[in-house]
Design a protein around this motif. Structure first.
Motif, short mmCIF file in Angstrom:
data_model
loop_
_atom_site.label_atom_id
_atom_site.label_comp_id
_atom_site.label_asym_id
_atom_site.label_seq_id
_atom_site.Cartn_x
_atom_site.Cartn_y
_atom_site.Cartn_z
N GLN A 40 8.88 6.67 -2.55
CA GLN A 40 7.49 6.53 -2.08
C GLN A 40 7.45 5.57 -0.88
O GLN A 40 8.16 4.56 -0.86
CB GLN A 40 6.58 6.02 -3.19
CG GLN A 40 6.34 7.04 -4.30
CD GLN A 40 5.47 6.50 -5.42
OE1 GLN A 40 5.56 5.31 -5.79
NE2 GLN A 40 4.60 7.35 -5.95
N THR A 83 0.86 -1.19 0.00
CA THR A 83 0.00 0.00 0.00
C THR A 83 0.89 1.23 0.00
O THR A 83 1.78 1.37 0.85
CB THR A 83 -0.90 0.02 1.24
OG1 THR A 83 -1.69 -1.19 1.27
CG2 THR A 83 -1.83 1.21 1.23
N THR A 85 3.90 3.48 -12.34
CA THR A 85 3.12 4.32 -11.42
C THR A 85 3.85 4.57 -10.11
O THR A 85 3.36 5.30 -9.25
CB THR A 85 1.77 3.65 -11.13
OG1 THR A 85 1.99 2.38 -10.52
CG2 THR A 85 0.97 3.46 -12.41
N LEU A 105 -3.67 3.17 -3.77
CA LEU A 105 -3.14 2.18 -4.71
C LEU A 105 -2.57 0.99 -3.94
O LEU A 105 -1.99 1.15 -2.86
CB LEU A 105 -2.03 2.79 -5.58
CG LEU A 105 -2.44 3.88 -6.58
CD1 LEU A 105 -1.20 4.46 -7.25
CD2 LEU A 105 -3.38 3.31 -7.65
N GLY A 156 -0.45 7.71 0.98
CA GLY A 156 -0.97 8.90 0.32
C GLY A 156 -1.69 8.60 -0.98
O GLY A 156 -2.21 9.52 -1.61
N TYR A 157 -1.67 7.34 -1.37
CA TYR A 157 -2.35 6.97 -2.61
C TYR A 157 -3.30 5.82 -2.32
O TYR A 157 -3.02 4.95 -1.49
CB TYR A 157 -1.35 6.55 -3.70
CG TYR A 157 -0.44 7.66 -4.16
CD1 TYR A 157 -0.79 8.46 -5.23
CD2 TYR A 157 0.77 7.91 -3.51
CE1 TYR A 157 0.04 9.48 -5.66
CE2 TYR A 157 1.60 8.91 -3.93
CZ TYR A 157 1.25 9.70 -5.01
OH TYR A 157 2.06 10.71 -5.41
#
Length: 554
Positions: free
Chosen positions: A234, A189, A229, A195, A192-193
């Motif tokens: 991240q 995970t 992506t 996704l 902040g997204y």
């Protein structure tokens, strides 16, 4: 017979083999104590052989022979010699050592190695003046790099990363991590997204660590294939499904590029240009920028000159060491007998001993071809030519004749007791019988013609630049100055190449002086002549017709 007063004449006719011989004796009554004899011989021209040789005796010696001697004084490092041994051209026979030369050579080679390494580094720096991408991927420019900035060889220009492959290391409780295995799927995970991405367990650490709460944790390394992506930096958290329950990581971690490569300046200088000033994808070999170094080209030239000089020094030292080696000059036999036939000189020179320059250890000789240096008198020199065949007989080998060939003829003569001779070298192929120093005699074939017209040497005279004979024709008449052409000759015979045919008759005359005969001897000679005249000249080959009276003038 009418005779002048005061003159006594006697004629004797003698028949000889191959021709008739007639002799006249005459004298003037009031002049000398001696009288002259004129002898005439008839010769029938026939075919024969002209064979002329020049002979000489000497001792056989190898055509190729070289004495083995040390090139200088020194210690024997290697000696591959035995008293009698076969050798091949190029075999190492003797080697001396020189410690000072060895040390200089080692030092020179070490210096050269360092210079070559320095040159390689300078050349690498020269090439690094153009900064290129060492691999394809995302180029991330270093923050302190800009055009005009000074750099050193180790300055970081940027990083090239493979953005399609990411990795992250997440901590799990020790007990739960024990249930995770390599290859297990991990749901990631992104902070902040909204996704979720899928990764795969690469490895589970065996080293236990603790967090601030005292939990015992194990790190799990996870690989992720980037679909475009995600990016490095991240923050993600991971969950591993396991038998209906989810095992979650106890903390988050930042994504990293799985593979990356740092781009270094590689050369000191100033950044002249930057083709890439922002982070983006690059291809392998793509130019990133350029660096300027004003002294690098001269540094390379100077280093190349140093290397050239070192190579020359090494070559000179190697040449000096090579000159301490003695090789077999040709295939043959080495023997110490050429140095001393009574003892083996090699026993005095084992490895490690010092030997003086010029000491003869023996010689290498090629016994396949031997030569015989015979002496040729200066009067015969022009008859001998290189390439002429020779028949060689060896004193120690009876009943056998060897074939030789003149291979060398000296141009400088040697005078002994007023006689000048020249050396003709006759080479003989050795079939195994011949030994060094055997005494042999060579007959050099100067002329060897068979079945040619021949005549006695004394029958051919020279007159007005022509060669002439006295030809007796079939009708009994005589042609005094019959011209002929001659070829080869020996001391007794001469070849007739034209002017005569086989069966022709030639006449030879020779005069000799006789002591004065007394009256009784003259009367007896006259009586014999008269009796012979009455008996005729049958069997004389027609020679009497022109010989029945006294010589002309009487």
């Amino acid at each position: 017979m009418k005779m002048k007063k005061g003159i006594i004449i006697a004629v004797v006719a003698v028949l000889a083999c191959g021709g008739g011989t007639y002799t006249y004796f005459y004298k003037y009554a009031n002049t000398t104590k001696k009288q002259t004899a004129v002898q005439e011989t008839v010769y029938t021209v026939k075919k024969g052989n002209i064979r002329s040789v020049i002979s000489g005796t000497a001792q056989l010696e190898p055509q190729q022979q070289q004495t083995i001697v040390p090139p200088k004084e020194g210690m024997i490092k290697t000696i591959n010699l035995q008293r009698n041994m076969n050798v091949k051209k190029g075999d190492l026979l003797l080697e001396l050592s020189d410690s000072s030369l060895d040390e200089k050579l080692d030092s020179a080679r070490l210096t050269l190695s360092q210079q070559q390494s320095d040159l390689a580094d300078l050349q690498k720096q020269y090439d690094a003046q153009t900064i290129v991408a060492p691999a394809g991927g995302k180029f991330i420019l270093a923050t302190n790099v800009s055009e005009g900035a000074g750099v050193s060889k180790t300055t970081k220009i940027g990083t090239i990363a493979n953005s399609s492959l990411l990795t992250v290391t997440l901590p799990f409780l020790q007990d739960e991590a024990a249930q995770i295995h390599k290859g297990d799927t991990v749901q990631l995970t992104i902070d902040g997204y909204m996704l979720t991405k899928t990764g795969t367990v690469d490895s589970v650490s065996s080293s236990v660590k603790s967090d601030s709460k005292g939990n015992r944790l194990l790190d799990v390394k996870i690989n992720i294939d980037n679909d475009g992506t995600m990016d490095e930096g991240q923050i993600v958290k991971g969950t591993v499904p396991n038998g209906g329950i989810n095992i979650e990581s106890k903390a988050t971690a930042a994504l990293q590029y799985r593979t990356s490569q740092i781009v270094m300046a590689g050369v000191s200088g100033t950044i002249d240009s930057l083709d890439i000033k922002e982070n983006r994808q690059v291809n392998k070999g793509e130019r990133i920028g350029t660096i300027v170094n004003d002294t690098l080209k001269n540094d390379i030239t100077n280093k190349q000159n140093q290397i050239n000089q070192s190579n020359k020094s090494i070559a000179d030292l190697e040449d000096q060491l090579e000159k301490l080696k003695v090789y077999a000059p040709f295939d043959g036999v080495f023997s110490t007998d050429f140095a001393d036939q009574k003892k083996n000189v090699l026993t005095s020179y084992p490895v490690g001993t010092t030997i003086s320059q010029g000491v003869s250890l023996g010689a290498v000789a090629n016994m396949d071809v031997l030569q015989l240096p015979v002496k040729v008198d200066e009067l015969d020199l022009l008859k001998v030519k290189v390439g002429q065949k020779a028949e060689v007989k060896v004193d120690a080998i009876t009943g056998k004749t060897f074939t030789g060939e003149v291979t060398q003829l000296s141009t400088v003569g040697t005078t002994t007791n007023g006689v000048t001779t020249y050396t003709a070298v006759v080479s003989i192929k050795n079939e195994g019988d011949l030994k060094n120093a055997m005494t042999a005699t060579a007959d050099i074939l100067v002329e060897d013609k068979k079945n040619v017209l021949v005549a006695p040497v004394e029958a051919v005279k020279q007159k007005a630049g022509k060669r002439i004979v006295t030809l007796k024709k079939a009708d009994g008449t005589v042609e005094q100055d019959h011209e002929v052409q001659v070829g080869a000759n020996t001391s007794t015979l001469v070849e007739i190449t034209s002017g005569l045919s086989e069966g022709d008759t030639i006449v030879m005359q020779a005069a000799r002086t006789q002591t004065k005969m007394n009256q009784q001897q003259i009367d007896q000679m006259r009586q014999q002549f008269q009796q012979g005249a009455r008996g005729g000249n049958s069997g004389g080959g027609g020679g009497g017709g022109g010989m029945g009276g006294p010589p002309p003038g009487f």
